[in-house]
Design an enzyme around this catalytic site. Structure first.
Site, short mmCIF file in Angstrom:
data_model
loop_
_atom_site.label_atom_id
_atom_site.label_comp_id
_atom_site.label_asym_id
_atom_site.label_seq_id
_atom_site.Cartn_x
_atom_site.Cartn_y
_atom_site.Cartn_z
N GLU A 185 48.69 -1.81 -1.72
CA GLU A 185 48.11 -1.74 -3.06
C GLU A 185 49.00 -2.59 -3.95
OE1 GLU A 185 47.20 -1.47 -6.71
OE2 GLU A 185 48.74 0.06 -6.48
N CYS A 235 49.39 -1.90 -12.70
CA CYS A 235 48.75 -2.95 -11.92
C CYS A 235 47.33 -3.20 -12.40
CB CYS A 235 48.77 -2.61 -10.44
SG CYS A 235 48.07 -1.00 -10.04
#
Length: 490
Positions: free
Chosen positions: A243, A277
């Site tokens: 991720e 993110c």
């Protein structure tokens, strides 16, 4: 003693590491990194603990995990302060992180049964069964922006599935990693089930290079994720869940309520000082008078954002970045964009010397060629103006990343079009890019990663499916395939 290996706290044999508060400079934690031999020792401990842990009933594993949830609740204030002081984020935001850690545990337990439990379908001559089995020994690499919550999203589902773990926190948040590990210790995990190794690049390389490793679960930057992908290439026997970051677009097409849209944009771009993110990195704004008014209001409100220390009162919206170096990297990125021809609308500035406090920056890049497709991990928003919605979608997809994408528009039809054409794992309509639901997948495509490390979908990569055809009895079929002769004649 800051490493937890096989049920004991031990002193690292690697380089000394000192962690300071990124705003005040106060020393918070110090200890030595794990060297390669200690990483290997942690792996041996995890391997030795694996058979017994995997053979425990799910209920027995669940008891330990739920005990950990209770410890998070009873130690919430202390852990909140540790995370806030170490990362520089405000107290209110660190508190939401600990709350998310607690809430995702119940969801992870439910996800195990729904997504990776056991199923049985009756057949005329028996049954078809589906079971799931743990991979074995997994390495978990944690990030610094959510040093409790995001590793927790890997660790809890992996433990529930029956895996054993070697956890390496970010070298920028060793204190948070140790604090969480001490709660797991109190929860009564057997020795070797969860091991903690502290360290930076050398420790991480030693961990990812272990031969006796069944998989690696990573949350962090695309650059590090790519390195891990290359390192594990040619090893399909190891599960690799990545991720990573994003160069995320937010499309502002039509605005009925300018202040509401500005609030959504600030929540998307500048929360956590831009260190999520999913933060919006690119604002794709429709040309025209309405877009001009929106942009002016965005700049006006953003310039009022004053970063502060974790325990300031009244509490600030944003705190410091993870380090003074990280703040300076954002300033350098803005200067490079300006040198390319960008038009600064709001200059980011270091709020106090020798701290990581940084004010937000906004720069327009319309018509500028060669803008790098990179994630600037901080409060810097780049703006492009576009004439049509189709152009906005093309610009949104013009990236190697594919994590999050958002739209502000009154027309549902445009959101439906975006859902069909967007290349992103998270696509929101009139909601901040930084919002997430524990029951929804969290992750992206392309350079943003592969699997989905959330409470619900993490179960998918923490266990592998085993299919079985079963029958209580074995009898010769009445009708055999052509060419088979079971007669008594010789």
């Amino acid at each position: 003693m800051t490493l937890w290996i096989n049920g004991d706290w031990v002193t690292g044999q690697g380089a000394l590491r000192v962690k300071r508060n990124p705003v005040s400079g106060e020393v918070l934690w110090q200890g030595n990194d794990a060297d390669a031999a200690q990483v290997e020792q942690a792996c041996r401990a995890a391997r030795a603990a694996y058979p017994r842990w995997a053979r425990l009933s799910f209920g027995d594993r669940q008891v330990r995990v739920e005990r950990f949830a209770g410890l998070l609740e009873s130690n919430k204030a202390e852990l909140t302060a540790i995370i806030a002081r170490e990362t520089g984020k405000p107290r209110w935001e660190a508190a939401t992180e600990v709350t998310a850690m607690i809430n995702k545990i119940a969801i992870s337990i439910k996800a195990y049964h729904v997504r990776t439990g056991e199923q049985r379908s009756e057949m005329p001559d028996g049954a078809a069964s589906l079971r799931h089995r743990p991979h074995g020994v997994l390495a978990v690499f944690g990030p610094y922006n959510f040093p409790g919550h995001l590793p927790n999203g890997h660790i809890v589902p992996a433990l529930l599935a029956g895996n054993t773990i070697i956890f390496k926190p970010s070298e920028l948040t060793p204190w948070s990693g140790e604090a969480v590990m001490r709660l797991w210790q109190q929860a009564g995990l057997p020795p070797g089930v969860l091991n903690l190794v502290q360290g930076g690049r050398e420790t991480g390389q030693a961990l990812s290079a272990l031969e006796d490793l069944d998989g690696l679960l990573f949350t962090g930057s695309a650059n590090t994720g790519y390195q891990l992908h290359r390192q594990l290439s040619g090893q399909p026997e190891k599960i690799l869940a990545l991720e990573m970051g994003g160069n995320n677009p937010l499309i502002i097409d039509e605005v009925a309520d300018i202040d509401a849209a500005v609030h959504l944009t600030i929540q998307s771009a500048f929360v956590t000082a831009g260190q999520r993110c999913t933060c919006a990195r690119r604002l794709l704004l429709k040309s025209g008078a309405q877009g001009d008014a929106f942009l002016a209001r965005l700049v006006a409100v953003s310039q009022r954002l004053t970063p502060g220390n974790w325990d300031d009162e009244p509490q600030p919206f944003i705190g410091g970045l993870i380090s003074e170096q990280a703040a300076q990297q954002v300033v350098t990125a803005w200067q490079q964009l300006e040198a390319m021809g960008g038009r600064t609308l709001l200059a980011p500035r270091l709020f106090q010397a020798e701290t990581s406090l940084l004010t937000p920056g906004i720069i327009e890049m319309t018509g500028v060629a060669g803008v790098p497709d990179e994630e600037v991990f901080g409060p810097l928003l780049r703006v492009w103006r576009c004439d049509t919605f189709d152009e906005a979608i093309r610009m949104a997809n013009n990236t190697r990343f594919g994590l999050s994408c958002g739209l502000v528009s009154s027309e549902r039809e445009k959101f439906d079009q975006l859902l069909l054409e967007a290349r992103a794992g998270i696509v929101n309509w009139k909601k901040p890019l930084t919002g997430a639901a524990s029951t929804a997948p969290f992750g992206g495509i392309g350079a943003s990663g592969n699997h989905r490390p959330s409470a619900w979908y993490a179960a998918d990569y923490c266990a592998w499916p085993m299919a079985s055809l079963e029958s209580d009895s074995l009898t010769l079929l009445a009708m055999l395939n052509p060419g088979l002769d079971f007669s008594d004649e010789v």
